[in-house]
Design an enzyme around this catalytic site. Structure first.
Site, PDB file in Angstrom:
ATOM      1  N   HIS A  44      37.687  -5.677 -33.914  1.00 40.66           N
ATOM      2  CA  HIS A  44      37.377  -7.125 -34.220  1.00 40.66           C
ATOM      3  C   HIS A  44      37.154  -6.853 -35.659  1.00 40.66           C
ATOM      4  O   HIS A  44      37.032  -7.551 -36.615  1.00 40.66           O
ATOM      5  CB  HIS A  44      36.355  -7.785 -33.308  1.00 40.66           C
ATOM      6  CG  HIS A  44      35.058  -7.376 -33.758  1.00 40.66           C
ATOM      7  ND1 HIS A  44      33.988  -8.106 -33.121  1.00 40.66           N
ATOM      8  CD2 HIS A  44      34.453  -6.417 -34.278  1.00 40.66           C
ATOM      9  CE1 HIS A  44      32.651  -7.444 -33.345  1.00 40.66           C
ATOM     10  NE2 HIS A  44      33.051  -6.338 -34.045  1.00 40.66           N
TER      11      HIS A  44
ATOM     12  N   GLU B 102      35.275  -6.238 -25.879  1.00 42.84           N
ATOM     13  CA  GLU B 102      35.337  -7.201 -27.075  1.00 42.84           C
ATOM     14  C   GLU B 102      35.245  -8.821 -26.605  1.00 42.84           C
ATOM     15  O   GLU B 102      35.667  -8.909 -25.384  1.00 42.84           O
ATOM     16  CB  GLU B 102      36.504  -6.913 -27.969  1.00 42.84           C
ATOM     17  CG  GLU B 102      36.723  -5.903 -28.763  1.00 42.84           C
ATOM     18  CD  GLU B 102      36.611  -5.766 -30.220  1.00 42.84           C
ATOM     19  OE1 GLU B 102      36.404  -6.924 -30.737  1.00 42.84           O
ATOM     20  OE2 GLU B 102      36.875  -4.673 -31.023  1.00 42.84           O
TER      21      GLU B 102
ATOM     22  N   GLU C 199      37.944 -12.233 -34.492  1.00 47.47           N
ATOM     23  CA  GLU C 199      37.708 -12.098 -32.875  1.00 47.47           C
ATOM     24  C   GLU C 199      39.300 -12.820 -32.718  1.00 47.47           C
ATOM     25  O   GLU C 199      39.782 -13.413 -33.328  1.00 47.47           O
ATOM     26  CB  GLU C 199      36.583 -13.076 -32.491  1.00 47.47           C
ATOM     27  CG  GLU C 199      35.370 -12.762 -32.661  1.00 47.47           C
ATOM     28  CD  GLU C 199      34.890 -11.368 -32.188  1.00 47.47           C
ATOM     29  OE1 GLU C 199      35.387 -10.946 -31.403  1.00 47.47           O
ATOM     30  OE2 GLU C 199      33.705 -10.901 -32.442  1.00 47.47           O
TER      31      GLU C 199
HETATM   32  C1  LIG Z   1      30.683  -2.974 -35.277  1.00 48.76           C
HETATM   33  S1  LIG Z   1      30.238  -1.526 -35.233  1.00 48.76           S
HETATM   34  C2  LIG Z   1      30.237  -1.018 -33.420  1.00 48.76           C
HETATM   35  C3  LIG Z   1      29.269   0.091 -33.081  1.00 48.76           C
HETATM   36  C4  LIG Z   1      29.121   0.236 -31.688  1.00 48.76           C
HETATM   37  N1  LIG Z   1      30.559   0.429 -30.909  1.00 48.76           N
HETATM   38  C5  LIG Z   1      28.806  -0.928 -30.811  1.00 48.76           C
HETATM   39  O1  LIG Z   1      29.433  -1.565 -30.156  1.00 48.76           O
HETATM   40  O2  LIG Z   1      27.460  -1.100 -31.115  1.00 48.76           O
HETATM   41  C6  LIG Z   1      31.585  -0.516 -35.811  1.00 48.76           C
HETATM   42  C7  LIG Z   1      31.543   1.064 -35.754  1.00 48.76           C
HETATM   43  O3  LIG Z   1      32.805   1.659 -36.203  1.00 48.76           O
HETATM   44  C8  LIG Z   1      32.362   2.638 -37.162  1.00 48.76           C
HETATM   45  N2  LIG Z   1      33.318   3.138 -38.152  1.00 48.76           N
HETATM   46  C9  LIG Z   1      34.074   2.246 -39.287  1.00 48.76           C
HETATM   47  N3  LIG Z   1      34.956   2.743 -39.741  1.00 48.76           N
HETATM   48  C10 LIG Z   1      35.258   4.018 -39.012  1.00 48.76           C
HETATM   49  C11 LIG Z   1      36.151   5.199 -39.169  1.00 48.76           C
HETATM   50  N4  LIG Z   1      36.879   5.189 -40.093  1.00 48.76           N
HETATM   51  N5  LIG Z   1      35.890   6.052 -38.013  1.00 48.76           N
HETATM   52  C12 LIG Z   1      35.028   5.926 -37.216  1.00 48.76           C
HETATM   53  N6  LIG Z   1      34.208   5.096 -37.063  1.00 48.76           N
HETATM   54  C13 LIG Z   1      34.320   4.040 -37.949  1.00 48.76           C
HETATM   55  C14 LIG Z   1      31.208   2.089 -37.944  1.00 48.76           C
HETATM   56  O4  LIG Z   1      30.216   3.213 -38.590  1.00 48.76           O
HETATM   57  C15 LIG Z   1      30.359   1.593 -36.726  1.00 48.76           C
HETATM   58  O5  LIG Z   1      29.593   2.296 -36.049  1.00 48.76           O
END
Ligand SMILES: C[S@@+](CC[C@H](N)C(=O)[O-])C[C@H]1O[C@@H](n2cnc3c(N)ncnc32)[C@H](O)[C@@H]1O
Length: 414
Positions: A322, A351, A378
């Site tokens: 999302h 999600e 979403e």
């Molecule tokens: C909205 S958070 C969700 C975190 C966790 N899955 C949760 O539900 O609480 C999105 C996650 O994606 C990670 N993220 C963003 N870009 C990324 C990338 N290129 N590779 C790996 N992780 C990434 C962010 O650091 C963050 O922890």
């Protein structure tokens, strides 16, 4: 014509100072009556809360709603952050059952007593504290929660990293001719913050905001139905049953898993599940993970690159897709499908599935926040099918809980 418009606007003026929908009030109260004698379980609580919100809408006049939205809620947001900064919530949570005089609070927080008194009055008028007598305040469950960094973090990280983009949305849309944003690095956030970085990249360079955001994410999921519970997804029969034997077999890879709260929860709920549990996230996030030995392993991995863990029983994405427009989601999904073992590996996506009608405000609010920060969204069920089919997956089943919250979209390679 002018007369007609005047007549029209004076009748609208009258409407603005009448209750929103007074006719429905007795029906709404009647709907609540059967619950008077029942023990309130979670399902009842959510139902009653929905009715209570409708009741407020029915009783509040449009004028009152306008004043609340234009004055009371924006200033409340600012007042909460000042109270977090000055330690008001932490102090009040240490004396949870005793009313605290405002002069005393001002002294321990080293704030001006007049300012403290004005902030405490508004915080109490808006339900954050309880004003037990003039200038005497009591903690509430809400103020106690705000003493915890995982609940306070949402306010501070959104203030720094989102508010400017929200206030400049009208300007942004005027400039784009009201087009739906779908470019990950050219949307409302980049416009307002004058950057070409993606939100996550921008946050990576600001460790304090990054940490607050990860705390905020862990709070977001608390107390909501979890797919790991017995009444949601058949973990034993659909996931644990076929895990390959051997010390290196991987049960779950939580991609973009932040500080690993999901896999920690999984381990607590299924302590004897076989196989490794691996959390992946960007290197700067993994560096901030508290260093505690345990079952869950952490690995720096950029999900736009080749997935290094091949043939896991399940790849898990929670609140990740999302954050991205469809084009980027397809890239993330391709790296996962390349690593999956056909007939064995699953993809589990945790999600929201936006209902076609009457979506909850938590989902619609998040949808617009994602649009603002990341030109993302979403998705409805039809949009999930489209995205996953295009990426070479098949949805096996969408598991949802009676009390709402996020669904678990179980997929396999098509
Ligand atoms: C909205 S958070 C969700 C975190 C966790 N899955 C949760 O539900 O609480 C999105 C996650 O994606 C990670 N993220 C963003 N870009 C990324 C990338 N290129 N590779 C790996 N992780 C990434 C962010 O650091 C963050 O922890």
């Amino acid at each position: 014509m002018a007369v007609k418009l005047d007549e029209f606007s004076s009748s609208l003026d009258a409407v603005a100072i009448q209750a929103g929908d007074v006719v429905t009030v007795p029906h709404l109260i009647t709907d609540m009556l059967p619950y008077l004698d029942l023990p309130i379980n979670e399902h009842h609580r959510l139902h009653l809360l929905r009715i209570a919100r409708l009741l407020v809408q029915a009783l509040e006049t449009p004028r009152e709603t306008v004043i609340r939205l234009c004055w009371a809620e924006p200033t409340l947001y600012g007042a909460i952050i000042v109270a977090i900064d000055c330690g008001i919530f932490s102090y009040m949570s240490q004396t949870p059952n005793e009313p605290v005089p405002v002069e005393y609070l001002a002294r321990v927080t080293e704030m001006d007593p007049i300012l403290t008194s004005r902030l405490m009055k508004h915080l109490s008028a808006m339900g954050i504290f309880q004003e037990s007598a003039p200038d005497l305040y009591l903690a509430t469950n809400l103020s106690k929660a705000l003493a915890l960094s995982k609940y306070a973090g949402g306010f501070t990280c959104m203030a720094e990293g989102a508010m400017k983009a929200i206030y400049r949305l009208p300007e942004y849309f005027r400039s784009t001719g009201y087009r739906n944003p779908d470019e990950a690095t050219a949307g409302p956030f980049q416009f307002a913050y004058e950057t070409s970085q993606h939100w996550f990249q921008w946050v990576s360079e600001r460790p304090a905001i990054c940490q607050q955001f990860n705390h905020h994410m862990s709070a977001y999921h608390q107390g909501r139905p979890s797919w790991m519970d017995r009444d949601f997804y058949p973990v034993e029969n659909a996931l644990l049953n076929l895990v390959k034997p051997g010390p290196n077999a991987v049960l779950l890879v939580d991609i973009g898993g932040g500080f690993g709260h999901d896999l920690q929860e999984f381990h607590q709920k299924h302590p004897s599940a076989p196989g490794r549990l691996i959390v992946q996230d960007k290197a700067d996030v993994i560096q901030q993970v508290p260093n505690e030995p345990g079952k869950v392993e952490f690995m720096a991995h950029d999900f736009f690159t080749e997935q290094p863990i091949k043939g896991a029983r399940a790849y898990y994405l929670h609140s990740v897709l999302h954050d991205w427009p469809d084009a980027e989601c397809r890239r993330i999904l391709r790296h996962i499908s390349d690593a999956m073992a056909p007939g064995y590996s699953k993809l589990l996506i945790n999600e929201n599935v936006v209902p076609d009608q009457k979506a909850d405000w938590q989902i619609t609010g998040l949808d617009l926040m994602l649009m603002t920060l990341a030109s993302a969204r979403e998705r409805r069920e039809s949009e999930w099918h489209q995205l996953l089919t295009d990426a070479g997956f098949m949805i096996v089943h969408i598991w949802s809980h009676i009390n709402g919250g996020e669904s678990l979209i179980e997929c396999q390679l098509a």
